[in-house]
Scaffold this motif. Structure first.
Motif, mmCIF file in Angstrom:
data_model
loop_
_atom_site.group_PDB
_atom_site.id
_atom_site.type_symbol
_atom_site.label_atom_id
_atom_site.label_comp_id
_atom_site.label_asym_id
_atom_site.label_seq_id
_atom_site.Cartn_x
_atom_site.Cartn_y
_atom_site.Cartn_z
ATOM 1 N N THR A 73 0.835 -1.203 0.000
ATOM 2 C CA THR A 73 0.000 0.000 0.000
ATOM 3 C C THR A 73 0.871 1.255 0.000
ATOM 4 O OG1 THR A 73 -1.525 -1.251 1.360
ATOM 5 C CG2 THR A 73 -1.951 1.092 1.145
ATOM 6 N N ARG A 74 1.932 1.242 0.824
ATOM 7 C CA ARG A 74 2.806 2.433 0.856
ATOM 8 C C ARG A 74 3.408 2.687 -0.514
ATOM 9 N NH1 ARG A 74 4.440 0.462 5.727
ATOM 10 N NH2 ARG A 74 6.373 -0.356 4.902
ATOM 11 N N GLN A 100 1.145 4.309 -2.935
ATOM 12 C CA GLN A 100 0.847 5.725 -2.718
ATOM 13 C C GLN A 100 1.963 6.639 -3.245
ATOM 14 O OE1 GLN A 100 0.200 5.312 1.386
ATOM 15 N NE2 GLN A 100 -2.007 5.019 1.220
#
Ligand SMILES: Nc1ncnc2c1ncn2[C@@H]1O[C@H](COP(=O)(O)OP(=O)(O)OP(=O)(O)O)[C@@H](O)[C@H]1O
Ligand SMILES: [Mg+2]
Length: 474
Positions: free
Chosen positions: A190-191, A194
């Motif tokens: 997820t990081r 982003q």
């Protein structure tokens, strides 16, 4: 797990109950047969043979060995002569309604069957013919058997529920613990998702931790695969960035190198015009074309160079700029260039100041005003307004010209995007003007938008008032 365990427990429980039921009833039936074998001994059958002897038995049907609760009844000529239950000492036999009817219904010589004897409870009964013509009904209570069956069913159900609850709780804990590495892997992914990867130099420092990338576990394999993928993506992005930089550098170098020969061409053309010597008119015409084309090319090369530098993240100046002043000057220039247009200015009383690069902002204004001048017919009204909204300075250039074709609008800020090829090209249009506006504003933390319908075209520029956020994207 629960979905699997519930049927399993059900099967085990039902099997146990059915088996136990069979075993216990078989046992009761065995005891009942023995009790029925013993029962006749309690009656003195040898006296008074014949029908009247049957009616007058001696004894009550409980020889030694019968258990408490045993029922003994004699039926003579379709009538219940006596029906007794062996009670504990001092206890009264309860009155049972319709007992005779129920006893008469027991089939003679058949296997034992269960009957509900009202106040006496459930009984297993068997009826046999006696030599004297009587029918002897013997019964054993089923209370203990039923109690045992209910108890076992209750215990099995209770234990099942407890075990299921325990399994559910332990399952949640174990599965949660087993999947915790997976959620760490997911949060790494997820990081990464982003991060902005589509432009500029990108670093991919995110990796799944070493202990979550142990290939001996399934989750570890996912983590290791993700790490390998991130390595690949990181490398690819580096290569992409390097090649992008190479192209930009090439464009910047080429534009830069072109400036000198272009200046020379312009210079010589001008010089030849000024020699004062007579040149044939067609040669003079050619020379003036050379000069004007060289000028156009110089403008193009300057634009390309500026774009290449903005792309390369070359920092812009960062100083206070009086946007109102800049606007007044730009509109003045535009008016001088095309007095046939109806130029209008709408400025607030207080000067609007932003922080940025004055030369580049002037270029933004010049490009927007040049468009309003070149791409609209004479007599068009062009209104330039400056204002402040919140933390932003808002500059609007609106004209009442024919508007921008709808299919061009989404691409209007792209390089070399221009409408109506032949006319624009003749007017010296290259399609870089708005691309420069966009790039300059992006580098200063600003934005530009367009909305256009025939009769009303409006470009809206927003710039941060203060230096905050106005840092160049490089
Ligand atoms: N105010 C306007 N009214 C109508 N069309 C416009 C207006 N502004 C821009 N356009 C259209 O958008 C196109 C792109 O504009 P842009 O400024 O990027 O390039 P250009 O004006 O064609 O060339 P350059 O500015 O590089 O000399 C123009 O060719 C024109 O068709
Ligand atoms: Mg233009």
């Amino acid at each position: 797990m629960i979905v699997l365990l519930v049927p399993a427990f059900l099967i085990v429980g039902v099997t146990a109950e059915v088996t136990l039921n069979k075993v216990l009833y078989d046992r009761v039936d065995g005891q009942l047969t023995a009790a029925a074998d013993r029962a006749p001994r309690a009656f003195d059958l040898l006296t008074l043979p014949g029908p009247s002897g049957c009616m007058q038995p001696r004894g009550r049907g409980f020889p030694p060995g019968q258990v408490i609760g045993t029922l003994a009844a004699r039926i003579c000529h379709g009538m219940v002569v006596n029906a007794d239950v062996l009670m504990e000492n001092g206890q009264m036999q309860p009155e049972v309604s319709n007992l005779d009817i129920k006893l008469l219904a027991v089939p003679v010589g058949a296997a034992p069957r269960s009957y509900d004897l009202g106040e006496l409870g459930d009984y297993r009964l068997v009826a046999r013919n006696m030599p004297d013509g009587a029918v002897l009904v013997t019964g054993l209570p089923l209370a203990d058997t039923k109690e045992t069956l209910y108890l076992v069913a209750g215990v099995v159900a209770g234990v099942t529920v407890l075990v299921l609850l325990a399994v559910a709780y332990i399952g949640v804990v174990i599965v949660g613990r087993a999947l915790r590495p997976l959620s760490r892997v997911a949060s790494t992914a997820t990081r990464v998702s982003q991060l902005t990867l589509d432009r500029g130099e990108v670093e991919l420092p995110q990796r799944v931790a070493e202990h979550d990338a142990d290939v001996r576990t399934e989750v570890g394999q996912v983590g290791a695969a993700l790490n390998r993928m991130l390595d690949h993506v990181g490398n690819a992005l580096e290569v992409r960035h390097a090649s992008e930089m190479q192209v930009r550098q090439f464009v910047a170098d080429a534009s830069h190198e072109l400036r000198t020969p272009l200046a020379a061409i312009r210079g010589y053309a001008e010089l030849s015009r000024r020699t004062g010597r007579h040149v044939p008119p067609e040669v003079a015409q050619m020379l003036s074309r050379v000069e004007s084309e060289a000028q156009r090319m110089t403008a193009l090369v300057e634009d390309l160079l500026l774009l290449a530098r903005l792309d390369a993240g070359r920092p812009l100046a960062h100083e206070p700029v009086d946007l109102s002043m800049l606007t007044v000057n730009a509109v003045g220039d535009a008016h001088a260039a095309s007095p046939q247009h109806d130029w209008r200015l709408d400025l607030p009383e207080e000067p609007v100041r932003v922080v940025g690069d004055p030369a580049r902002l002037q270029q933004v204004l010049a490009n927007l005003l040049a468009n309003a001048r070149i791409h609209t017919p004479e007599g068009t009204r062009v209104t330039v307004s400056v204002g402040v909204r919140g933390e932003q300075a808002v500059l609007r250039v609106a004209d009442t010209g024919p508007g921008i074709p709808a299919e061009l609008q989404p691409h209007i800020f792209e390089r070399f995007a221009r409408g109506d090829g032949s006319r624009s090209r003749e007017a010296g249009s290259t399609g870089l003007g708005l691309a420069i506006v966009h790039a300059v504003l992006a580098a200063q933390g600003g934005t530009v938008e367009v909305d256009s319908v025939p009769g009303r075209t409006r470009f809206t520029v927003r710039l941060p008032l203060t230096a905050v956020g106005a840092v160049s994207e490089a």
